[in-house]
Design a protein around this motif. Structure first.
Motif, PDB file in Angstrom:
ATOM      1  N   ARG A 387       0.723  -1.580   0.383  1.00  0.00           N
ATOM      2  CA  ARG A 387      -0.168  -0.264   0.000  1.00  0.00           C
ATOM      3  C   ARG A 387       0.601   0.664   0.190  1.00  0.00           C
ATOM      4  N   GLY A 388       0.762   1.592  -0.608  1.00  0.00           N
ATOM      5  CA  GLY A 388       1.149   3.483  -0.703  1.00  0.00           C
ATOM      6  C   GLY A 388       0.982   4.139   0.410  1.00  0.00           C
ATOM      7  N   LEU A 389       2.401   4.901   1.111  1.00  0.00           N
ATOM      8  CA  LEU A 389       1.802   6.091   1.973  1.00  0.00           C
ATOM      9  C   LEU A 389       2.181   7.275   1.281  1.00  0.00           C
ATOM     10  N   ALA A 390       1.394   8.054   1.829  1.00  0.00           N
ATOM     11  CA  ALA A 390       1.473   9.735   0.803  1.00  0.00           C
ATOM     12  C   ALA A 390       3.151  10.487   1.606  1.00  0.00           C
ATOM     13  N   THR A 391       3.254  11.427   0.983  1.00  0.00           N
ATOM     14  CA  THR A 391       4.234  11.778   1.017  1.00  0.00           C
ATOM     15  C   THR A 391       4.361  13.791   0.759  1.00  0.00           C
ATOM     16  N   ALA A 392       4.813  14.116   1.109  1.00  0.00           N
ATOM     17  CA  ALA A 392       4.275  15.750   1.372  1.00  0.00           C
ATOM     18  C   ALA A 392       3.895  16.187   0.066  1.00  0.00           C
ATOM     19  N   SER A 393       4.129  15.962  -0.940  1.00  0.00           N
ATOM     20  CA  SER A 393       4.170  16.874  -2.097  1.00  0.00           C
ATOM     21  C   SER A 393       2.618  15.953  -2.864  1.00  0.00           C
ATOM     22  N   GLY A 394       2.555  15.082  -1.999  1.00  0.00           N
ATOM     23  CA  GLY A 394       1.053  14.573  -1.999  1.00  0.00           C
ATOM     24  C   GLY A 394       0.981  13.284  -2.812  1.00  0.00           C
ATOM     25  N   GLY A 395       2.419  12.275  -3.578  1.00  0.00           N
ATOM     26  CA  GLY A 395       2.566  11.425  -4.030  1.00  0.00           C
ATOM     27  C   GLY A 395       2.322  10.451  -3.203  1.00  0.00           C
ATOM     28  N   GLU A 396       2.918   8.723  -3.567  1.00  0.00           N
ATOM     29  CA  GLU A 396       2.869   7.536  -2.642  1.00  0.00           C
ATOM     30  C   GLU A 396       4.151   7.151  -2.749  1.00  0.00           C
ATOM     31  N   CYS A 397       4.117   6.763  -1.712  1.00  0.00           N
ATOM     32  CA  CYS A 397       6.251   5.878  -1.393  1.00  0.00           C
ATOM     33  C   CYS A 397       5.452   4.567  -0.771  1.00  0.00           C
ATOM     34  N   SER A 398       6.682   3.457  -1.300  1.00  0.00           N
ATOM     35  CA  SER A 398       5.757   2.207  -0.631  1.00  0.00           C
ATOM     36  C   SER A 398       6.860   2.086   0.267  1.00  0.00           C
ATOM     37  N   PRO A 399       6.098   1.278   1.695  1.00  0.00           N
ATOM     38  CA  PRO A 399       7.071   0.332   2.369  1.00  0.00           C
ATOM     39  C   PRO A 399       8.539   0.271   2.251  1.00  0.00           C
ATOM     40  N   THR A 400       8.590  -0.662   1.574  1.00  0.00           N
ATOM     41  CA  THR A 400       9.594  -0.930   0.731  1.00  0.00           C
ATOM     42  C   THR A 400      10.447  -0.379   0.456  1.00  0.00           C
ATOM     43  N   ALA A 401      10.235   1.000  -0.117  1.00  0.00           N
ATOM     44  CA  ALA A 401      11.592   2.365  -0.738  1.00  0.00           C
ATOM     45  C   ALA A 401      11.907   2.921   1.083  1.00  0.00           C
ATOM     46  N   ILE A 402      10.630   2.510   1.507  1.00  0.00           N
ATOM     47  CA  ILE A 402      11.191   3.273   3.414  1.00  0.00           C
ATOM     48  C   ILE A 402      12.034   2.560   4.061  1.00  0.00           C
ATOM     49  N   ARG A 403      12.006   1.589   3.867  1.00  0.00           N
ATOM     50  CA  ARG A 403      12.892   0.514   4.848  1.00  0.00           C
ATOM     51  C   ARG A 403      14.355   0.541   3.511  1.00  0.00           C
ATOM     52  N   GLY A 404      14.639   1.073   2.399  1.00  0.00           N
ATOM     53  CA  GLY A 404      14.940   1.045   1.440  1.00  0.00           C
ATOM     54  C   GLY A 404      15.660   1.544   2.628  1.00  0.00           C
TER      55      GLY A 404
END
Length: 460
Positions: A387-404
């Motif tokens: 599932r996507g997590l909201a970013t400050a710019s209005g986009g989305e980021c995956s939990p896998t990317a955050i863990r990276g």
């Protein structure tokens, strides 16, 4: 007076035919289990026969594997199918591997070199045979003695001698009754006398502080500097708490990928792994012979023919769907192959289902226990969904990317001042990723990384 009335209502509930239910179960299976089902069908159904061209036909069917643009090269990624054992001078490659020596055999070999009486040897051997895979003696000595009926009866002192004799063998730490005794048996391996003395005192008086890495408390209790306490604790941590693990066959869980990803002419492409696709087809000669001579007496053969046709269609549909789903995933996540976990995009089952033209539940079953081999590792297909997590710019980021990102932070942090979960959340927010502190804690635990206070190293 109450009146009784009869009401009739009708509802329509979807039901699956037995054959469709079976197809759903087979789709959920791993490819190894599915291959076994097909092999059983080959053995029992006269209308099925092996097909050497099965994989090639599936790879080219319906053009389900178009190339996907990518920028990362994959040097050394061979073109041969995975999991194909080669022959070496007429022998299988696994026939040339050395056999593993068990812990018991290793210890008994040393025991045979000692000048022992038959009674002493038997008692020591009984202790060895009672060890578990870790190398520990978790059976009480009295029970070990009861397993060896002798005349005169075994004395407790004899059992103590037998235990100490086994504990003197290699590897050091074997035949311990608990982890503290295991580490104490290995202390002679510490070369520095001062470190060895402090390590002995730590195991006797400061075990809890050692476990929590509280060097301040260790130093205070021992009356030494923090640097000395840290050096002694580091020497303890280099000891082996499971000496038995060095022997015997390692318990390794092997994964055979269903799909292989390669770069072909500068573009990423997915293809089925030949090793997992059952090679089966309808025996047309038998089928034609049955058609010509069919009669009411051949109902059983008719059922076999119908089952054979269904099996062939099921194999084709299953692996075509797996390949189509894998290719759709690759189309959306190909940047992951080039840039790693930080480039992983949020992905929902619905997106893949719409592109492939199947139901979401089908995608869910296809991604369960199915694996994709890439130049950067082997991943279960469901690894690419999140599932996507909201970013400050209005986009989305995956939990896998955050863990990276978190992994890079941990790699770059100061060992003397490691990052707390609050600080990590603050740095992520600075990069436009709003992640709560408790979410950071959850991701850190998933990555099996200890809290900041336990990662802190004391400088000398």
């Amino acid at each position: 007076m109450h009146s009784l009335s009869l009401q009739i209502s009708s509802t329509i509930q979807p039901t699956l035919s037995p054959r469709l239910q079976r197809a759903v179960r087979l789709l959920q299976m791993s490819s190894m289990d599915f291959s076994q089902v097909v092999r059983d069908a080959l053995d029992n159904n006269p209308f099925l026969e092996p097909d050497e061209n099965a994989v090639a036909d599936l790879q080219s069917a319906d053009d389900v594997s178009p190339a996907v643009d990518g920028s990362a090269e994959s040097p050394g990624w061979g073109a041969e199918p995975i999991a194909r054992a080669r022959m070496v001078d007429g022998e299988g490659v696994f026939d040339t591997l050395a056999a593993h020596t068990s812990l018991a055999d290793h210890l008994l070999g040393q025991l045979n070199l000692l000048p022992l009486s038959e009674r002493d040897w038997t008692l020591a051997a009984a202790v060895i045979e009672s060890l578990d895979d870790d190398g520990y003696l978790r059976t009480p000595l009295q029970e070990v003695g009861a397993l060896v009926p002798m005349e005169p009866p075994v004395e407790p002192e004899e059992l103590g001698v037998a235990l100490r004799r086994v504990q003197s063998l290699e590897p050091a730490g074997v035949a311990a009754r608990d982890v503290i005794e295991c580490l104490r048996l290995q202390l002679p391996a510490i070369d520095c006398g001062r470190k060895r003395e402090l390590a002995t005192r730590i195991l006797r008086d400061c075990v809890q502080c050692l476990a929590s890495r509280d060097m301040q408390s260790v130093a205070r209790r021992l009356g030494v500097t923090v640097a000395e306490a840290d050096a002694a604790c580091a020497a303890i941590r280099h000891l082996d708490p499971r000496p038995g693990w060095r022997f015997g066959s390692p318990s390794v869980q092997y994964v055979t990928p269903d799909v292989i990803v390669r770069k072909v002419r500068g573009q990423w492409t997915a293809m089925l792994n030949e090793a997992v696709v059952p090679r089966v087809r309808l025996n047309r000669s038998y089928a034609e012979m049955f058609r010509r001579h069919r009669s009411a007496e051949h109902t059983e053969l008719g059922a076999h023919l119908q089952e054979a046709r269904w099996t062939v269609r099921n194999v084709e549909q299953r692996f075509s769907t797996i390949l189509a789903v894998a290719q759709a995933i690759l189309k959306r996540q190909h940047r992951f192959l080039a840039y790693g976990a930080m480039a992983m995009k949020p992905l929902a089952l619905r997106e893949i289902a719409q592109e492939v033209g199947v139901h979401e539940s089908t995608v869910s079953r296809v991604t369960n226990n199915k694996f994709m081999a890439t130049p950067v590792g082997v991943y279960e297909l469901k690894y690419f969904f999140s599932r996507g997590l909201a970013t400050a710019s209005g986009g989305e980021c995956s939990p896998t990317a955050i863990r990276g990102l978190m992994q890079e932070m941990f790699a770059a942090e100061s060992r003397a001042n490691p990052l707390s979960d609050v600080e990590i959340a603050r740095q992520l927010a600075f990069q436009g990723l709003k992640v709560a502190r408790r979410t950071v804690t959850k991701y850190r635990q998933q990555m099996k990384i200890e809290p900041a206070e336990r990662r802190r190293a004391v400088s000398a």
